[in-house]
Design a protein around this motif. Structure first.
Motif, short mmCIF file in Angstrom:
data_model
loop_
_atom_site.label_atom_id
_atom_site.label_comp_id
_atom_site.label_asym_id
_atom_site.label_seq_id
_atom_site.Cartn_x
_atom_site.Cartn_y
_atom_site.Cartn_z
N TYR A 264 -0.28 4.87 -15.90
CA TYR A 264 -0.23 4.50 -14.47
C TYR A 264 0.40 3.11 -14.31
O TYR A 264 1.25 2.88 -13.46
CB TYR A 264 -1.65 4.43 -13.88
CG TYR A 264 -2.25 5.73 -13.39
CD1 TYR A 264 -1.54 6.62 -12.59
CD2 TYR A 264 -3.58 6.04 -13.69
CE1 TYR A 264 -2.13 7.78 -12.11
CE2 TYR A 264 -4.19 7.20 -13.21
CZ TYR A 264 -3.45 8.07 -12.42
OH TYR A 264 -4.04 9.21 -11.94
N HIS A 265 -0.09 2.21 -15.14
CA HIS A 265 0.28 0.81 -14.99
C HIS A 265 1.79 0.62 -15.16
O HIS A 265 2.44 -0.10 -14.40
CB HIS A 265 -0.50 -0.04 -16.00
CG HIS A 265 -0.71 -1.45 -15.55
ND1 HIS A 265 -1.32 -1.77 -14.35
CD2 HIS A 265 -0.37 -2.65 -16.12
CE1 HIS A 265 -1.36 -3.08 -14.21
NE2 HIS A 265 -0.79 -3.64 -15.27
N PHE A 268 3.98 2.11 -12.20
CA PHE A 268 4.02 1.43 -10.90
C PHE A 268 4.53 -0.01 -10.99
O PHE A 268 4.51 -0.74 -9.99
CB PHE A 268 2.63 1.46 -10.24
CG PHE A 268 2.10 2.84 -10.04
CD1 PHE A 268 2.92 3.86 -9.55
CD2 PHE A 268 0.77 3.15 -10.33
CE1 PHE A 268 2.43 5.15 -9.37
CE2 PHE A 268 0.27 4.44 -10.14
CZ PHE A 268 1.11 5.44 -9.66
N GLU A 272 5.39 -2.67 -7.80
CA GLU A 272 4.76 -3.97 -7.59
C GLU A 272 5.84 -5.05 -7.49
O GLU A 272 5.80 -5.90 -6.60
CB GLU A 272 3.80 -4.29 -8.74
CG GLU A 272 3.04 -5.60 -8.52
CD GLU A 272 1.98 -5.83 -9.58
OE1 GLU A 272 0.80 -5.97 -9.20
OE2 GLU A 272 2.32 -5.88 -10.77
N THR A 278 0.12 -3.45 -5.08
CA THR A 278 -0.40 -4.38 -6.08
C THR A 278 -1.16 -3.60 -7.12
O THR A 278 -1.92 -2.68 -6.79
CB THR A 278 -1.35 -5.41 -5.41
OG1 THR A 278 -0.69 -5.99 -4.30
CG2 THR A 278 -1.75 -6.50 -6.40
N ARG A 279 -0.91 -3.94 -8.39
CA ARG A 279 -1.63 -3.29 -9.49
C ARG A 279 -2.82 -4.16 -9.90
O ARG A 279 -2.87 -5.33 -9.57
CB ARG A 279 -0.69 -3.10 -10.69
CG ARG A 279 0.53 -2.24 -10.40
CD ARG A 279 1.42 -2.11 -11.64
NE ARG A 279 1.86 -3.41 -12.13
CZ ARG A 279 2.33 -3.63 -13.35
NH1 ARG A 279 2.41 -2.65 -14.23
NH2 ARG A 279 2.73 -4.85 -13.71
N TYR A 293 -8.47 3.33 -12.34
CA TYR A 293 -7.15 2.79 -12.02
C TYR A 293 -7.00 2.76 -10.51
O TYR A 293 -7.12 3.80 -9.85
CB TYR A 293 -5.97 3.58 -12.63
CG TYR A 293 -4.73 2.72 -12.56
CD1 TYR A 293 -4.44 1.81 -13.57
CD2 TYR A 293 -3.93 2.72 -11.41
CE1 TYR A 293 -3.37 0.94 -13.46
CE2 TYR A 293 -2.86 1.84 -11.30
CZ TYR A 293 -2.58 0.95 -12.32
OH TYR A 293 -1.54 0.07 -12.21
N ILE A 295 -4.78 1.04 -7.05
CA ILE A 295 -3.66 0.26 -6.52
C ILE A 295 -4.11 -0.31 -5.19
O ILE A 295 -5.06 0.19 -4.58
CB ILE A 295 -2.38 1.12 -6.32
CG1 ILE A 295 -2.68 2.32 -5.42
CG2 ILE A 295 -1.82 1.58 -7.66
CD1 ILE A 295 -1.44 3.11 -5.02
#
Ligand SMILES: *Cc1c(COP(=O)(O)O)cnc(C)c1O
Length: 378
Positions: A264-265, A268, A272, A278-279, A293, A295
């Motif tokens: 996921y990180h 995205f 961002e 925003t993560r 997780y 956002i």
């Protein structure tokens, strides 16, 4: 086919261990599986005591009980948390005093705690949101200087560390949850972690209906009777048997979740960069367990639209806490110290995405694709 927000973890050995407990004709509390779980938790946290409980809520109630919270005693905590963090103290006449959170980790802002202390303050209750540790050095320092206890709501933080220290084992009390939405679970369950020896005997008594039955079974006393007020906070062996299968596989469960979290990180990062969302922030000195997780959208309206977009494609995301100070019971039983700059505003932007043990890469790719589609990023 819907992509659910959560699927309870199941590793394969749970039913075998439950069968063993049934065949041993030992299904009430404090049998061999409970003992194994307690030992595992002690090793994990380095604490002097670890006791499985019927929930994290009950572990927190035990913490309030052991602190002898009375009418009017104040407990400083974040408002952005689950009801049990506050409710456990309210049951004993305590008054939750909320301070604002930090927007980066969604944890209590350690810089606002000291100004909220009064002569009625008894404890600081911190919540390690998403398994990311609060600023524990600063918090332990404040508590030490003012003679306050620290209660860690580590419901989401099993197997997480802060500057190398295991969360749940830093404060006087640590409370874990094994609810079906948590990383390790048995449906409903929890644990109370006692860093020091001093609360252990009393904790054992209040968990066993106010009797010294456990001490009797340990050979510490020669008669078993009612010796103090207490309740029934020990879980059945059936729950412990289920949980033990997950503790044995804890590293596999965490590793699997972390892999999903990282996917996921990475997926995205560019959104961002482009200022669209925003993560989560993970300080370099925190290790976490991929409990969640999330956002953050640019505003509440955008979050509502994103939820609509995802649910229309059979993906079930989840917002999170309604800040406690604005809830019906919160208005009656607690107060907010200082200004709510981030608690409400940030809570309205946050959205949790599907995350569970063995979330398939295919399903996750679909979630990612639909989020990116929403932001017009292919
Ligand atoms: C899940 C959770 C709880 C409650 O846990 P139970 O075991 O269901 O009582 C408390 N606090 C936080 C922060 C949680 O996430």
């Amino acid at each position: 086919m819907k992509i659910n927000f959560n699927v309870p973890p199941y590793t394969g050995r749970e039913t075998e261990y439950i069968r063993q407990a049934v065949e041993a004709q030992k299904i009430c509390g404090d049998g061999p599986f409970t003992a194994k779980c307690n030992e595992w938790l002690k090793d994990l946290t380095g604490a002097k005591g670890a006791l499985l409980t019927t929930s994290c809520t009950h572990a927190t109630e035990m913490s309030a009980f052991l602190l002898h919270i009375r009418e009017g005693d104040e407990i400083i905590m974040p408002s952005y948390t689950f009801v049990s963090t506050a409710n456990a103290f309210v049951l004993r006449g305590g008054v939750p005093v909320f301070v604002d959170i930090r927007p980066d980790t969604m944890n209590i802002d350690e810089n606002l705690i000291e100004a909220a202390i009064t002569d009625r303050t008894k404890a600081i209750a911190v919540v390690h949101y998403a398994g990311i540790g609060c600023e524990m050095d600063a918090i332990m320092d404040i508590a030490g200087r003012h003679g306050l206890a620290v209660v860690e709501d580590a419901a989401q933080a099993i197997l997480c560390t802060w500057r190398g220290k295991p969360l749940g084992g830093i404060g006087d009390f640590g409370n874990f949850s094994f609810h079906e939405t948590k990383n390790l679970s048995c449906g409903e369950g929890g644990a109370l972690i006692l860093r020091d020896e001093k609360y252990l005997d009393e904790a054992i008594i209040i968990r066993e209906k106010g009797t010294n039955r456990t001490l009797y079974k340990m050979g510490k006393v020669d008669k078993y009777s009612w010796i103090a007020p207490g309740s029934s906070w020990l879980p059945s062996e059936l729950n412990a048997a289920y949980l033990w299968a997950q503790m044995e596989m804890a590293d596999v469960i965490t590793g699997d979740r972390l892999a999903s979290w990282e996917r996921y990180h990475e997926a995205f990062a560019d959104l961002e960069e482009a200022g669209k969302l925003t993560r989560p922030t993970v300080p370099a000195y925190c290790t976490h367990n991929a409990h969640m997780y999330y956002i953050k959208c640019r505003d509440h309206e955008e979050r509502t639209a994103l939820i609509r977009h995802l649910t229309s494609h059979d993906i079930l995301p989840a917002s999170h806490y309604v800040p406690l100070h604005s809830a019906e019971a919160g208005l009656k039983y607690s107060r907010f110290h200082g200004e709510d700059v981030y608690t409400t505003a940030e809570s309205l932007k946050l959205l949790r995405l599907p995350m569970y043990y063995r979330l398939s890469e295919e399903d996750q790719a679909e979630v990612i694709r639909r989020v990116r589609e929403f932001y017009h990023a292919a």
